[in-house]
Design an enzyme around this catalytic site. Structure first.
Site, short mmCIF file in Angstrom:
data_model
loop_
_atom_site.label_atom_id
_atom_site.label_comp_id
_atom_site.label_asym_id
_atom_site.label_seq_id
_atom_site.Cartn_x
_atom_site.Cartn_y
_atom_site.Cartn_z
N TYR A 289 -75.15 41.98 -87.89
CA TYR A 289 -73.75 41.80 -88.32
C TYR A 289 -72.85 42.93 -87.80
CZ TYR A 289 -69.83 41.78 -91.65
OH TYR A 289 -68.59 41.81 -92.23
N ASP B 10 -89.18 45.80 -80.73
CA ASP B 10 -89.08 46.60 -81.94
C ASP B 10 -88.92 48.06 -81.57
OD1 ASP B 10 -89.90 48.02 -84.42
OD2 ASP B 10 -90.30 45.97 -85.08
N ALA C 19 -80.50 49.33 -86.32
CA ALA C 19 -81.73 48.56 -86.56
C ALA C 19 -82.38 49.01 -87.86
CB ALA C 19 -82.69 48.75 -85.39
N ASN D 273 -90.13 50.20 -91.64
CA ASN D 273 -89.14 49.72 -90.67
C ASN D 273 -88.05 50.77 -90.43
OD1 ASN D 273 -88.58 47.39 -89.05
ND2 ASN D 273 -86.73 47.16 -90.28
N TYR E 220 -84.02 51.35 -100.37
CA TYR E 220 -83.12 51.23 -99.21
C TYR E 220 -82.33 52.54 -99.04
CZ TYR E 220 -78.96 50.01 -96.56
OH TYR E 220 -77.94 50.01 -95.65
N LYS F 288 -82.59 55.68 -96.07
CA LYS F 288 -81.44 56.15 -95.28
C LYS F 288 -81.22 57.65 -95.49
CE LYS F 288 -80.06 52.25 -93.35
NZ LYS F 288 -79.66 52.04 -91.97
N LEU G 68 -71.19 39.61 -101.65
CA LEU G 68 -70.17 38.92 -102.45
C LEU G 68 -69.22 38.06 -101.60
CD1 LEU G 68 -68.79 38.48 -105.18
CD2 LEU G 68 -67.38 40.50 -104.69
N ILE H 14 -70.61 35.62 -111.15
CA ILE H 14 -70.12 37.01 -111.26
C ILE H 14 -71.14 37.79 -112.08
CG2 ILE H 14 -68.31 38.47 -112.28
CD1 ILE H 14 -66.30 36.26 -111.56
N GLY I 55 -79.58 47.50 -111.08
CA GLY I 55 -79.34 48.52 -110.05
C GLY I 55 -77.92 48.61 -109.55
#
Ligand code: UDP
Length: 330
Positions: free
Chosen positions: A12, A51, A74, A92, A141, A145, A190, A207, A284
């Site tokens: 994206y 990859d 990636a 990954n 996640y 990062k 969303l 919602i 979360g």
């Protein structure tokens, strides 16, 4: 002409980056394993399918092209999935970045712009959130990062690789004029879900909670146009090209909108009713995430150009013109 490797360039945000760089006179090489990206999202750049954890794959790209800098999108990026499959995210995201940095080191490439996230902060201590605020991710996640940000810092000291780690808030919008936009399966975000409800592809938008400590009880987020994000990466790249210091930067508009405000704005922009139902909270979800965006402005010269109405109008143009996304799902 400078050559930039965009890893994850079929995804994206990556696909919008590729278009932006080409428009600005860069030569672009895309690497993507197409696990979530789309071949059709890469219009005018060579695509290496593979990859980034595969050292031989990266060696081939760096040997066949004279790469000046890397932008790495990636990664796996679903918060909910990361909680269920943390090892997938470490394997990954972290191992992918280890492999990319090692290839850069081997091939003498010293600039990287990295996709980070507001999820590195976890539950914020205050609003708007500044880059120096506490980072205690509440999901794998965000943790992966943050781990990569640390790795960038140490690699910068050891190998002289300079970096900009860009902590995105909520990426949204599309570039319908280039035939690209958001297409995830399953979709969890969303704005695309609201627009799928507007198209009648979903019965309604759920919602997630209206008992948060916000004015209308629904969660507040900071939405930033994907085209603004692409421009910010370009400015970060130029900053590094000009010898600027490595650093971490928030990318957000500095303005928050509640879930109900998004649904109302989408009704106005699309002219469709968009049925909504209140559902339980999603585990979360922090109640409010708004970026302090002055550091990116001061150091990179970045200021978002597009407001929420443009984000929604562009996303609507893409979704209504491509109701099945890129149409490449089995
Ligand atoms: N949200 C919602 N219904 C949905 C999807 C999301 O109410 O079907 C809410 C979600 O709880 C969050 C906001 O919309 O408060 C933005 O969620 P999204 O997944 O787009 O981005 P996130 O902020 O989680 O990165």
């Amino acid at each position: 002409m400078k050559t930039i490797l965009v890893a994850g360039g079929a995804g994206y945000i990556g696909s919008h980056m590729v278009v932006h760089l080409i428009e600005n006179g860069y030569n672009v090489i895309v690497a993507d394993n197409l696990s979530t990206g789309h071949r059709a999202a890469v219009k005018d750049a060579p695509l290496y399918v593979g990859d980034i954890r595969d050292a031989a794959f990266l060696d081939r790209i760096f040997s066949e092209n004279s790469i000046d800098g890397v932008i790495n999108f990636a990664a796996c990026s679903l918060v909910g999935e990361s909680v269920k499959k943390p090892l997938k995210y470490y394997a990954n995201n972290v191992m992918g970045s280890v492999s990319m940095l090692d290839a850069m080191r081997r091939h003498g490439v010293d600039k990287i712009v990295f996709s980070s996230t507001a999820a590195t902060y976890g539950e914020p201590e205050k609003q708007p959130i500044e880059e120096g605020d506490r980072t205690e991710p509440t999901n794998p996640y965000g943790a992966t990062k943050l781990a990569i940000e640390e790795m960038l810092k140490w690699s910068s000291e050891a190998y002289g690789i300079r970096y900009a780690a860009l902590r995105y808030f909520n990426a949204a919008g599309a570039a319908p004029e280039h035939g690209i936009g958001e297409d995830h399966a399953p979709e969890t975000h969303l704005i695309p879900i609201v627009l799928q409800a507007a198209l009648g592809k979903r019965s309604h938008i759920g919602i997630f909670g209206q008992d948060y400590p916000t004015p209308d009880g629904t969660c507040i987020r900071d939405y930033i146009h994907v085209k603004d994000l692409a421009r910010a990466h370009h400015l970060a790249l130029e900053h590094l090209e000009n010898g600027g210091e490595s650093g971490v930067f928030n990318l957000g508009s500095g303005t928050g909108y509640s879930v109900k405000e998004i649904v109302d704005s989408a009704r106005r922009i699309t002219g469709r009713p968009i049925p909504a139902k209140i559902e339980p909270r999603r585990p979360g979800d922090p109640s409010t995430l708004i970026a302090a965006n002055k550091k990116a402005e001061a150091v990179l010269g970045f200021k978002p150009q597009y407001d929420l109405d443009v984000i929604l109008a562009d996303a609507w143009a893409w979704h209504s013109g491509h109701p099945d996304g890129f149409g490449d799902r089995a």
